[in-house]
Design a protein around this motif. Structure first.
Motif, PDB file in Angstrom:
ATOM      1  N   LEU A 180       2.110  84.058  -3.583  1.00 33.58           N
ATOM      2  CA  LEU A 180       2.956  83.896  -1.953  1.00 33.58           C
ATOM      3  C   LEU A 180       3.570  84.915  -1.598  1.00 33.58           C
ATOM      4  O   LEU A 180       4.066  85.639  -2.019  1.00 33.58           O
ATOM      5  CB  LEU A 180       3.934  82.280  -2.301  1.00 33.58           C
ATOM      6  N   ASP A 181       3.981  85.461  -0.478  1.00 36.72           N
ATOM      7  CA  ASP A 181       5.015  86.071   0.120  1.00 36.72           C
ATOM      8  C   ASP A 181       5.854  85.377   1.401  1.00 36.72           C
ATOM      9  O   ASP A 181       5.171  84.980   2.272  1.00 36.72           O
ATOM     10  CB  ASP A 181       3.878  86.937   0.950  1.00 36.72           C
ATOM     11  N   VAL A 182       6.965  85.982   1.642  1.00 35.17           N
ATOM     12  CA  VAL A 182       7.844  84.821   2.521  1.00 35.17           C
ATOM     13  C   VAL A 182       8.762  86.179   2.984  1.00 35.17           C
ATOM     14  O   VAL A 182       9.657  87.203   2.119  1.00 35.17           O
ATOM     15  CB  VAL A 182       8.345  83.785   1.570  1.00 35.17           C
ATOM     16  N   SER A 183       8.923  86.000   4.216  1.00 33.93           N
ATOM     17  CA  SER A 183       9.860  87.117   5.019  1.00 33.93           C
ATOM     18  C   SER A 183      11.008  86.805   5.938  1.00 33.93           C
ATOM     19  O   SER A 183       9.963  85.569   6.744  1.00 33.93           O
ATOM     20  CB  SER A 183       8.699  88.468   5.072  1.00 33.93           C
TER      21      SER A 183
ATOM     22  N   ILE B 144       5.132  82.962   5.802  1.00 40.74           N
ATOM     23  CA  ILE B 144       4.884  82.873   5.053  1.00 40.74           C
ATOM     24  C   ILE B 144       3.446  83.465   4.637  1.00 40.74           C
ATOM     25  O   ILE B 144       2.618  82.399   5.767  1.00 40.74           O
ATOM     26  CB  ILE B 144       5.205  81.375   4.508  1.00 40.74           C
ATOM     27  N   SER B 145       2.621  83.788   3.971  1.00 43.04           N
ATOM     28  CA  SER B 145       1.694  84.446   4.102  1.00 43.04           C
ATOM     29  C   SER B 145       0.767  84.151   2.566  1.00 43.04           C
ATOM     30  O   SER B 145       2.307  84.271   1.322  1.00 43.04           O
ATOM     31  CB  SER B 145       1.393  85.758   4.447  1.00 43.04           C
TER      32      SER B 145
ATOM     33  N   PHE C  47      -3.968  82.715   4.164  1.00 42.00           N
ATOM     34  CA  PHE C  47      -2.780  81.788   5.020  1.00 42.00           C
ATOM     35  C   PHE C  47      -2.275  82.592   5.949  1.00 42.00           C
ATOM     36  O   PHE C  47      -1.225  83.445   4.727  1.00 42.00           O
ATOM     37  CB  PHE C  47      -2.963  80.981   4.603  1.00 42.00           C
ATOM     38  N   GLN C  48      -1.577  82.720   6.862  1.00 46.90           N
ATOM     39  CA  GLN C  48       0.002  82.713   7.374  1.00 46.90           C
ATOM     40  C   GLN C  48       0.297  81.864   8.737  1.00 46.90           C
ATOM     41  O   GLN C  48      -0.381  81.728   8.738  1.00 46.90           O
ATOM     42  CB  GLN C  48      -0.150  83.847   7.849  1.00 46.90           C
ATOM     43  N   ARG C  49       1.395  81.233   7.999  1.00 47.80           N
ATOM     44  CA  ARG C  49       2.141  80.842   8.657  1.00 47.80           C
ATOM     45  C   ARG C  49       3.438  80.850   9.505  1.00 47.80           C
ATOM     46  O   ARG C  49       4.447  82.030   8.648  1.00 47.80           O
ATOM     47  CB  ARG C  49       2.753  78.878   8.312  1.00 47.80           C
TER      48      ARG C  49
ATOM     49  N   LEU D  71       9.284  77.628  -6.294  1.00 47.66           N
ATOM     50  CA  LEU D  71       8.672  76.936  -6.294  1.00 47.66           C
ATOM     51  C   LEU D  71       8.573  76.104  -7.238  1.00 47.66           C
ATOM     52  O   LEU D  71       8.748  76.368  -8.326  1.00 47.66           O
ATOM     53  CB  LEU D  71       7.295  77.837  -6.124  1.00 47.66           C
ATOM     54  N   LYS D  72       8.070  75.110  -6.778  1.00 52.98           N
ATOM     55  CA  LYS D  72       8.168  73.203  -7.881  1.00 52.98           C
ATOM     56  C   LYS D  72       6.886  72.510  -7.312  1.00 52.98           C
ATOM     57  O   LYS D  72       7.068  72.100  -6.292  1.00 52.98           O
ATOM     58  CB  LYS D  72       9.629  73.195  -7.674  1.00 52.98           C
ATOM     59  N   ASP D  73       6.239  72.074  -8.236  1.00 56.28           N
ATOM     60  CA  ASP D  73       5.289  71.304  -7.920  1.00 56.28           C
ATOM     61  C   ASP D  73       3.898  71.680  -6.768  1.00 56.28           C
ATOM     62  O   ASP D  73       4.153  70.501  -6.159  1.00 56.28           O
ATOM     63  CB  ASP D  73       6.288  70.100  -8.041  1.00 56.28           C
TER      64      ASP D  73
END
Lengths: 134, 150
Positions: free
Chosen positions: B69-72, B80-81, B106-108, B125-127
């Motif tokens: 996961l990549d968050v920026s 979020i990708s 994916f990317q959003r 990140l959980k569940d």
């Protein structure tokens, strides 16, 4: 003022409790992958936000039910701005054939993905037939 | 005429169909959308909530490792990708009946309300749910004004 409305809510909830099962909010239908191997059928379902404690996998009368409540830790006083998910639980049902050994079904959830393994009874497994050269 | 292929004379289905198409097209705005917006229901699904001092984005991304996961954040856009791969399994032959789950990259992008501080972001990140909590700048938070006794 806020105290008053909180009290009201609690009373409403108490009154609603006996009918809870019938009036719970609509369930989200989780997307699934279903595949069959030689000895079992496996279902994989996306149920993000569900943990082992809030998960339910049940078989009754040839029907497999998977369900789970979404548990999110949210700060108090959140108001929604945008929502793809409009519900607090998942539910989906499948009809099972005679060949599934319902006693041996196992399920596990990891990172919000449920895996249910439905083993086939021995007598229903596929047998390869050797073709003899004439 | 080609239009005859989708115009029905049946009054019920004609009107109903037109209404459904109108809803699908976001009440006529479907032809104009934010450059980075994704169609509703794209993977991963997300909800955005707001409190007085934070904006919280809940990304429903099941089956994804933290490392995938990549968050920026750039200006007021949260990106979020990542990717979700098929779990490698014992090499038994599989016959598939349903493949409804998303696989691949994916990317959003989420446009955040103005006044979010890109330096104060927490992600966990959980569940299978990624929670991104962004703090609002002090000047955009509601301020309580003390009333002085005259």
């Amino acid at each position: 003022m806020s105290n008053v409305s909180k009290t009201d809510n609690r009373e409403l909830r108490q009154n609603a409790a006996p009918r809870e099962a019938a009036t719970r909010d609509p369930a989200i239908v989780p997307p699934v992958d279903v595949f069959e191997q030689d000895d079992a059928v496996t279902i994989r379902a996306d149920m993000p936000g569900v943990n082992p404690a809030s998960l339910g996998v049940e078989v009754s009368d040839h029907t497999l039910t998977i369900e789970g409540d979404i548990t999110l830790s949210m700060p108090e006083g959140v108001t929604a701005r945008y929502a793809d998910i409009r519900g607090s639980r998942y539910q989906r049902q499948f009809t099972l054939g005679e060949e599934i050994d319902t006693e041996a079904i196992e399920g596990s959830i990891r990172h919000g993905v449920l895996t249910v393994r439905l083993p086939k009874r021995d007598m229903h497994r596929k047998r390869r037939i050797d073709i003899q050269a004439a | 005429m080609l239009q005859d292929l989708w115009r029905f004379n049946d009054p019920l289905f004609g009107d109903l169909g037109r209404l459904l198409r109108l809803i699908d097209s976001d009440w006529g705005n479907g032809a104009r959308a934010d450059l980075r917006s994704a169609p509703r229901g794209s993977f991963p699904l997300l909800n955005v909530g707001e409190t007085e001092d934070t904006v919280n984005v809940y990304v429903f991304a099941p089956g994804i490792e933290q490392s995938d996961l990549d968050v920026s954040v750039q200006d007021n856009v949260l990106m979020i990708s990542g990717k979700r791969d098929e779990v490698a399994d014992e090499d038994k032959e599989r016959s598939w009946y349903r493949r409804e789950r998303f696989h691949g990259e994916f990317q959003r992008a989420v446009t955040l309300p103005e006044g979010v501080d890109p330096e104060q972001v927490n992600a966990s990140l959980k569940d299978g749910v990624l929670t991104v909590s962004l703090r609002k700048r002090a000047e955009t938070q509601p301020r309580r004004i003390e009333i002085q006794a005259a």
